[in-house]
Design an enzyme around this catalytic site. Structure first.
Site, PDB file in Angstrom:
ATOM      1  N   LYS A 169       0.859  -1.187   0.000  1.00  0.00           N
ATOM      2  CA  LYS A 169       0.000   0.000   0.000  1.00  0.00           C
ATOM      3  C   LYS A 169       0.896   1.237   0.000  1.00  0.00           C
ATOM      4  O   LYS A 169       1.362   1.694   1.038  1.00  0.00           O
ATOM      5  CB  LYS A 169      -0.923   0.046   1.219  1.00  0.00           C
ATOM      6  CG  LYS A 169      -2.024   1.075   0.992  1.00  0.00           C
ATOM      7  CD  LYS A 169      -2.349   1.936   2.185  1.00  0.00           C
ATOM      8  CE  LYS A 169      -1.555   3.155   2.418  1.00  0.00           C
ATOM      9  NZ  LYS A 169      -1.724   4.296   1.531  1.00  0.00           N
ATOM     10  N   GLU A 244       9.626   1.849  10.642  1.00  0.00           N
ATOM     11  CA  GLU A 244      10.674   2.860  10.408  1.00  0.00           C
ATOM     12  C   GLU A 244       9.986   4.213  10.467  1.00  0.00           C
ATOM     13  O   GLU A 244       9.227   4.557   9.566  1.00  0.00           O
ATOM     14  CB  GLU A 244      11.320   2.667   9.029  1.00  0.00           C
ATOM     15  CG  GLU A 244      12.013   1.347   8.829  1.00  0.00           C
ATOM     16  CD  GLU A 244      13.259   1.189   9.659  1.00  0.00           C
ATOM     17  OE1 GLU A 244      13.679   2.148  10.340  1.00  0.00           O
ATOM     18  OE2 GLU A 244      13.815   0.079   9.656  1.00  0.00           O
ATOM     19  N   CYS A 278      13.666  11.374   6.741  1.00  0.00           N
ATOM     20  CA  CYS A 278      13.613  10.893   8.133  1.00  0.00           C
ATOM     21  C   CYS A 278      14.985  10.955   8.789  1.00  0.00           C
ATOM     22  O   CYS A 278      15.088  11.077   9.996  1.00  0.00           O
ATOM     23  CB  CYS A 278      13.082   9.468   8.159  1.00  0.00           C
ATOM     24  SG  CYS A 278      14.017   8.368   7.086  1.00  0.00           S
ATOM     25  N   GLU A 378       9.577  16.678  14.906  1.00  0.00           N
ATOM     26  CA  GLU A 378      10.010  16.498  13.519  1.00  0.00           C
ATOM     27  C   GLU A 378       9.225  17.468  12.635  1.00  0.00           C
ATOM     28  O   GLU A 378       8.002  17.436  12.597  1.00  0.00           O
ATOM     29  CB  GLU A 378       9.745  15.059  13.061  1.00  0.00           C
ATOM     30  CG  GLU A 378      10.288  14.800  11.676  1.00  0.00           C
ATOM     31  CD  GLU A 378       9.967  13.402  11.155  1.00  0.00           C
ATOM     32  OE1 GLU A 378       8.801  12.990  11.226  1.00  0.00           O
ATOM     33  OE2 GLU A 378      10.902  12.746  10.661  1.00  0.00           O
TER      34      GLU A 378
HETATM   35  P1  NAD Z   1       2.395   8.986   7.032  1.00  0.00           P
HETATM   36  O1  NAD Z   1       2.680   8.276   8.306  1.00  0.00           O
HETATM   37  O2  NAD Z   1       1.357  10.019   7.018  1.00  0.00           O
HETATM   38  O3  NAD Z   1       1.950   7.914   5.917  1.00  0.00           O
HETATM   39  C1  NAD Z   1       2.737   6.775   5.623  1.00  0.00           C
HETATM   40  C2  NAD Z   1       1.846   5.701   5.014  1.00  0.00           C
HETATM   41  O4  NAD Z   1       0.909   5.251   5.995  1.00  0.00           O
HETATM   42  C3  NAD Z   1       1.010   6.197   3.819  1.00  0.00           C
HETATM   43  O5  NAD Z   1       0.954   5.193   2.840  1.00  0.00           O
HETATM   44  C4  NAD Z   1      -0.343   6.432   4.457  1.00  0.00           C
HETATM   45  O6  NAD Z   1      -1.423   6.364   3.541  1.00  0.00           O
HETATM   46  C5  NAD Z   1      -0.393   5.269   5.453  1.00  0.00           C
HETATM   47  N1  NAD Z   1      -1.388   5.429   6.533  1.00  0.00           N
HETATM   48  C6  NAD Z   1      -1.921   6.584   7.009  1.00  0.00           C
HETATM   49  N2  NAD Z   1      -2.821   6.294   7.980  1.00  0.00           N
HETATM   50  C7  NAD Z   1      -2.851   4.963   8.114  1.00  0.00           C
HETATM   51  C8  NAD Z   1      -3.570   4.067   8.961  1.00  0.00           C
HETATM   52  N3  NAD Z   1      -4.467   4.498   9.840  1.00  0.00           N
HETATM   53  N4  NAD Z   1      -3.331   2.732   8.851  1.00  0.00           N
HETATM   54  C9  NAD Z   1      -2.420   2.267   7.978  1.00  0.00           C
HETATM   55  N5  NAD Z   1      -1.720   3.063   7.131  1.00  0.00           N
HETATM   56  C10 NAD Z   1      -1.922   4.396   7.203  1.00  0.00           C
HETATM   57  O7  NAD Z   1       3.806   9.534   6.513  1.00  0.00           O
HETATM   58  P2  NAD Z   1       4.142  10.429   5.237  1.00  0.00           P
HETATM   59  O8  NAD Z   1       3.647  11.812   5.449  1.00  0.00           O
HETATM   60  O9  NAD Z   1       3.749   9.705   4.001  1.00  0.00           O
HETATM   61  O10 NAD Z   1       5.754  10.427   5.327  1.00  0.00           O
HETATM   62  C11 NAD Z   1       6.450  11.249   6.203  1.00  0.00           C
HETATM   63  C12 NAD Z   1       6.829  10.541   7.488  1.00  0.00           C
HETATM   64  O11 NAD Z   1       7.514   9.329   7.200  1.00  0.00           O
HETATM   65  C13 NAD Z   1       7.795  11.342   8.355  1.00  0.00           C
HETATM   66  O12 NAD Z   1       7.401  11.277   9.710  1.00  0.00           O
HETATM   67  C14 NAD Z   1       9.127  10.649   8.174  1.00  0.00           C
HETATM   68  O13 NAD Z   1      10.047  10.803   9.209  1.00  0.00           O
HETATM   69  C15 NAD Z   1       8.707   9.243   7.989  1.00  0.00           C
HETATM   70  N6  NAD Z   1       9.751   8.506   7.257  1.00  0.00           N
HETATM   71  C16 NAD Z   1      10.508   7.596   7.933  1.00  0.00           C
HETATM   72  C17 NAD Z   1      11.525   6.928   7.273  1.00  0.00           C
HETATM   73  C18 NAD Z   1      12.393   5.910   7.979  1.00  0.00           C
HETATM   74  O14 NAD Z   1      13.042   5.133   7.292  1.00  0.00           O
HETATM   75  N7  NAD Z   1      12.423   5.859   9.287  1.00  0.00           N
HETATM   76  C19 NAD Z   1      11.762   7.193   5.925  1.00  0.00           C
HETATM   77  C20 NAD Z   1      10.973   8.134   5.271  1.00  0.00           C
HETATM   78  C21 NAD Z   1       9.956   8.782   5.960  1.00  0.00           C
END
Ligand code: NAD
Length: 470
Positions: A169, A244, A278, A378
């Protein structure tokens, strides 16, 4: 204008049952660049069923057979490197400098799993027992929008190396990148059902994956807030989770560091992927005695960074992914000013001439204390906080005084000293005098930056269930 109308289930592009469409908006000028039709719960259940059916045969494949599949995936992704770069430029405004590296990393992820499979032992003798490492089952892969093609290549190639099948997804905001990767995977001609891709909303598709009894594990990259929701939802079916999550990574410059090298590197670490990374080093820790010097070099460095069209060779900072993210960064810059931090460079508003897109001014605050919100939360944009420290012990204490622990950086003229400091930092990775992204060593977070590790042997083991036959 891109129109993406199909998802991928059981080896075929299919029209989703879901009917909602989501507009894809250019972050560079906020015009519409496409639409994507989103999958729903029904599509998700179908995808899970296909992965479950494929698991029966796929989990029995040998490492040699999996290497052949991964090599086909590698070759297909290699042929589409330019398309991956173009999709990232267009879709979220990733800079050419960053997207080139990100496209290469898609290959590096798959390649490192091919290498690992050549030597990995799925069976070991321990004590009086044969220990078998068996595929966990069907895996749910949930990815964010920033460099989503890399996350899909990394997570899927690890799942397939382990003998698992997958339902992916991706973020709805990364539909164009996803389309390119899906076409690559289709071309790789993997067995039907081993991977399925259902782009849809988190609370619909992501939630269905989280709750499904047929999903054995979720590997998630995204925000800490969503990671917590997934972990809570996953526990009812006792799913394994690899999370992550976010970061607020410290970058410690020890007092013997060469600031002419370390400060430009600190700016690069804070502003990579336009600050939407991140692993960004967003807290720069400098000795009190050299604060002024650090400020002078940092100001000159950041004033020279080009903000603008992500497709230009020399652009260092592109737009924020969305208007919402632009506003979030603006709010944090205001919070920093209200908290009394010294605005060294940047500030609120668009850079001149870039008012139509989600461009922000790369911003550096100095005289930040570690209790300020700009030092604790963040931001996910190009905002860097300079925090001064008294001595080495104080620097380590400030670095560790955070809810996060994904990455850290240490610079010193003395490698042994830097490594000693690195050993005291509570983070899954600490880079010394450089930025390196080793795909053999484990990657993941301490504390609220996540659970578990990816990459290399640790990453593969997270998709395997050990069984002892005594
Ligand atoms: P997000 O958490 O909003 O979304 C990530 C994914 O989760 C998307 O596909 C989203 O549709 C899905 N999602 C949202 N609500 C959900 C739910 N209730 N159940 C299941 N899935 C759900 O993050 P974003 O805005 O897409 O990305 C930015 C964030 O990601 C930042 O906090 C960043 O630090 C983190 N990030 C972490 C890493 C790492 O490797 N640690 C790498 C890149 C980004």
């Amino acid at each position: 204008m891109k129109t993406i109308e199909r998802i991928y289930i059981n080896g075929e592009f299919v029209t989703p049952h879901g009917t909602e469409t989501f507009e894809l908006i250019s972050p560079t000028d906020n015009t519409q660049i496409g639409t994507v039709r989103l999958a729903d719960e029904v599509d998700t259940r179908e995808a899970i069923a296909a992965a479950k059916a494929a698991l029966k045969t796929y989990s029995q494949t040998t490492p040699a057979e999996r290497i052949v599949y991964l090599q086909r995936m590698y070759d297909a992704v290699e042929r589409r490197q330019d398309d991956i770069i173009q999709a990232m430029l267009l879709e979220y405004g990733g800079t050419l400098q960053f997207t080139r590296e990100a496209a290469k990393s898609c290959l590096a992820f798959i390649g490192s799993n091919i290498d690992l499979l050549k030597s990995f032992k799925f069976q070991q003798r321990l004590g009086d027992s044969d220990v078998l490492l068996e595929p966990l089952g069907v895996v749910g892969i949930i990815t964010p929008w920033n460099a989503s093609s890399g996350f899909i290549c990394s997570k899927l190639s690890t799942a397939l190396a382990a003998g698992c099948t997958a339902v992916i997804k991706p973020s709805e905001m990364s539909a164009i990148q996803t389309q390119v990767i899906t076409e690559c995977l289709h071309e790789a001609n993997l067995p039907a059902g081993v991977f399925n891709i259902v782009t849809g909303r988190g609370e619909i598709v992501g939630n269905e994956i989280t709750l499904s009894p047929d999903i054995a594990k979720i590997t998630f990259t995204g925000s800490t807030a969503v990671g917590k929701m997934i972990a809570k939802g996953a526990v009812d079916t006792m799913k394994r989770v690899t999370l992550e999550l976010g970061g607020k990574s410290p970058n410690i410059l020890l007092e013997d560091a060469d600031f002419q090298t370390a400060i430009p590197m600190a700016a690069m670490l804070a502003f990579m992927n336009s600050g939407q990374a991140c692993v960004a080093g967003t807290r720069l820790l400098v000795p009190e005695s050299r604060l002024e010097e650090a400020e002078t070099i940092m100001k000159a460095t950041v004033e020279n960074l080009k903000v603008g069209n992500p497709a230009d060779e020399d652009t260092a900072v592109g737009p924020m992914v969305s208007k919402k993210q632009y506003q979030r960064v603006q709010d944090y810059i205001k919070i920093g000013q209200d908290e009394g931090a010294k605005l060294l460079v940047g500030g609120q508003g668009h850079p001149q001439g870039l008012e139509n897109g989600n461009f922000v001014r790369p911003t550096v605050f100095s005289h930040v204390t570690n209790d300020m919100r700009i030092a604790r939360e963040e931001i996910f944009g190009p905002v860097l906080s300079i925090i001064s420290y008294k001595d080495e012990e104080d620097a380590i204490e400030i670095a560790n005084d955070t809810n996060y622990g994904l990455f850290a950086y240490v610079s010193s003229a003395d490698d042994a000293r830097a490594k000693r400091v690195a050993s005291k930092i509570q983070a899954g990775r600490v880079a010394v005098n450089q930025f390196s992204f080793d795909l053999v060593a484990p990657f993941g977070g301490y504390k609220q930056s996540g659970i578990g590790r990816e990459y290399g042997k640790y990453g593969l083991e997270a998709f395997l269930e050990p069984k002892a036959i005594c």
